[in-house]
Design a protein around this motif. Structure first.
Motif, PDB file in Angstrom:
ATOM      1  N   LEU A 266       0.815  -1.205   0.000  1.00 18.99           N
ATOM      2  CA  LEU A 266       0.000   0.000   0.000  1.00 18.99           C
ATOM      3  C   LEU A 266       0.853   1.261   0.000  1.00 18.99           C
ATOM      4  O   LEU A 266       0.513   2.254  -0.646  1.00 18.99           O
ATOM      5  N   ALA A 267       1.977   1.219   0.708  1.00 18.14           N
ATOM      6  CA  ALA A 267       2.873   2.381   0.730  1.00 18.14           C
ATOM      7  C   ALA A 267       3.410   2.653  -0.669  1.00 18.14           C
ATOM      8  O   ALA A 267       3.535   3.813  -1.093  1.00 18.14           O
ATOM      9  N   LYS A 268       3.721   1.598  -1.400  1.00 20.84           N
ATOM     10  CA  LYS A 268       4.235   1.753  -2.764  1.00 20.84           C
ATOM     11  C   LYS A 268       3.142   2.266  -3.699  1.00 20.84           C
ATOM     12  O   LYS A 268       3.388   3.089  -4.585  1.00 20.84           O
ATOM     13  N   ALA A 269       1.920   1.786  -3.503  1.00 23.01           N
ATOM     14  CA  ALA A 269       0.806   2.241  -4.340  1.00 23.01           C
ATOM     15  C   ALA A 269       0.438   3.695  -4.034  1.00 23.01           C
ATOM     16  O   ALA A 269       0.064   4.448  -4.932  1.00 23.01           O
ATOM     17  N   ALA A 270       0.523   4.102  -2.783  1.00 18.01           N
ATOM     18  CA  ALA A 270       0.262   5.475  -2.336  1.00 18.01           C
ATOM     19  C   ALA A 270      -1.013   6.067  -2.925  1.00 18.01           C
ATOM     20  O   ALA A 270      -0.991   7.115  -3.576  1.00 18.01           O
ATOM     21  N   PRO A 271      -2.158   5.423  -2.698  1.00 18.28           N
ATOM     22  CA  PRO A 271      -3.397   5.917  -3.315  1.00 18.28           C
ATOM     23  C   PRO A 271      -3.928   7.188  -2.672  1.00 18.28           C
ATOM     24  O   PRO A 271      -3.812   7.392  -1.467  1.00 18.28           O
ATOM     25  N   ASP A 272      -4.509   8.047  -3.503  1.00 19.13           N
ATOM     26  CA  ASP A 272      -5.214   9.227  -3.013  1.00 19.13           C
ATOM     27  C   ASP A 272      -6.640   8.873  -2.619  1.00 19.13           C
ATOM     28  O   ASP A 272      -7.281   9.597  -1.853  1.00 19.13           O
TER      29      ASP A 272
END
Length: 338
Positions: A266-272
């Protein structure tokens, strides 16, 4: 093969969740910021399909190709059994809903709710199907088990397999395939045109943004302890990209369909923003529960409590109501204050 197996597994989990919670209507939650109060539009005002105003009468018999390599002749549409919710949606919208005698548990729209359930996604009851004396059965490539499909065919029932939907480009193809199998190609052409026009109209209204929002599709089922992050093959990428967003899972390098949710992923994806199915959000206790999933609270989306939801029974159907799904995504992503 791996996608087929996982798609079937996910469909089965969804079916179990629908069984546990009931086949609910369309009132999905919207995006949230600081509270669980819905602010985005629901997918539909009512969970209904909109049949063609002037559907054609079937011209039969027809001989059509089946996605499993067979050739099938259909001689009657008097008793139709679609073995998935998305196929039911197409059949009803083509104007043949009165000929449908059974449904899959994922056919949650209002016109189908009184029909008997003969299949729970990846768990077809051949005996239940055959007891209704169908004249034609429609299945997906992921429909199973194989023994049940074989049993239906061995009974002499015409069974047409349709390729599963993966993207917006599949909408028209699936409509055409179902319409051809039921002897109503003109209705298929009309529905394909109507659906594409509505999708195009939604896309024209998407606001131009220099920086596109990053959206992660999470498949969650708290009651089944299923927590997955969607990648390039999840089925949601095409919708997100059409809505002017970036599929955060895909952009982070997840080339497959789903991967278990981890803080690192999730940290790598960093979704808004986070996209979840409505019943999935309910299964984890709403937004309060979702932000407790490891890693979610540390993302920009989790910090802002920015969650987008679309109803389970329509999100990945890629059918006649896809314009409504796309419109809901756009409204929730770019609504006032977003």
């Amino acid at each position: 093969m791996r996608r087929t197996r996982l798609a079937g597994a996910l469909t089965a989990v969804l079916a179990l969740a629908l069984t546990a919670t009931g086949c609910g209507g369309a009132g999905g939650n919207g995006s949230g910021s600081g509270s669980d109060k819905p602010t985005g539009p629901s997918t539909t005002a009512r969970d209904r399909v909109e049949p063609l105003a002037d559907p054609a009468a079937p011209r039969l018999p027809v001989t059509v190709p089946s996605a499993d390599g067979r050739t099938v002749t259909v001689g009657s549409t008097e008793r139709i059994v679609p073995l998935s919710g998305s196929l039911s949606e197409i059949v009803f919208t083509l104007g043949l809903g009165t000929k449908v005698v059974a449904r899959d548990i994922t056919a949650t729209f209002e016109q189908a709710e009184e029909l008997p359930v003969v299949t729970r996604a990846h768990d077809v009851s051949a005996e239940s199907v055959l007891s209704l004396r169908p004249t034609v059965v429609l299945a997906e490539s992921t429909t199973g088990p194989a023994e049940a499909i074989a049993q239906i065919r061995d009974a002499g029932i015409p069974l047409v397999v349709v390729k599963p939907a993966k993207a917006l480009a599949d909408v028209g193809t699936r409509i055409d395939a179902v319409a051809a199998a039921l002897g109503v190609p003109d209705s298929g052409t009309a529905l394909r045109k109507r659906t594409q026009e509505r999708i195009d109209a939604v896309r024209k209204g998407i606001p131009a943004r220099e920086e596109k929002p990053r959206v992660a599709f999470l498949y969650v089922r708290g009651t089944a302890a299923v927590y997955l992050l969607g990648g390039a093959e999840s089925g949601a990428s095409s919708l997100l990209e059409a809505a002017g967003a970036v599929d955060a899972g895909k952009a982070s390098g997840l080339a497959k369909d789903f991967t278990p949710i981890t803080s690192e992923a999730l940290a790598k994806a960093a979704p808004d923003a986070i996209l979840v199915m409505s019943k999935g959000l309910d299964s984890v206790g709403g937004i309060d529960g979702l932000v407790k999933v490891p890693g979610v609270a540390e993302t920009p989306a989790g910090a802002d409590r920015r969650v987008v939801t679309v109803d389970d029974g329509v999100l990945l159907n890629y059918g006649p109501r896809t314009d409504q799904v796309l419109g809901s995504l756009v409204g929730q992503l770019y609504g006032e204050g977003r």
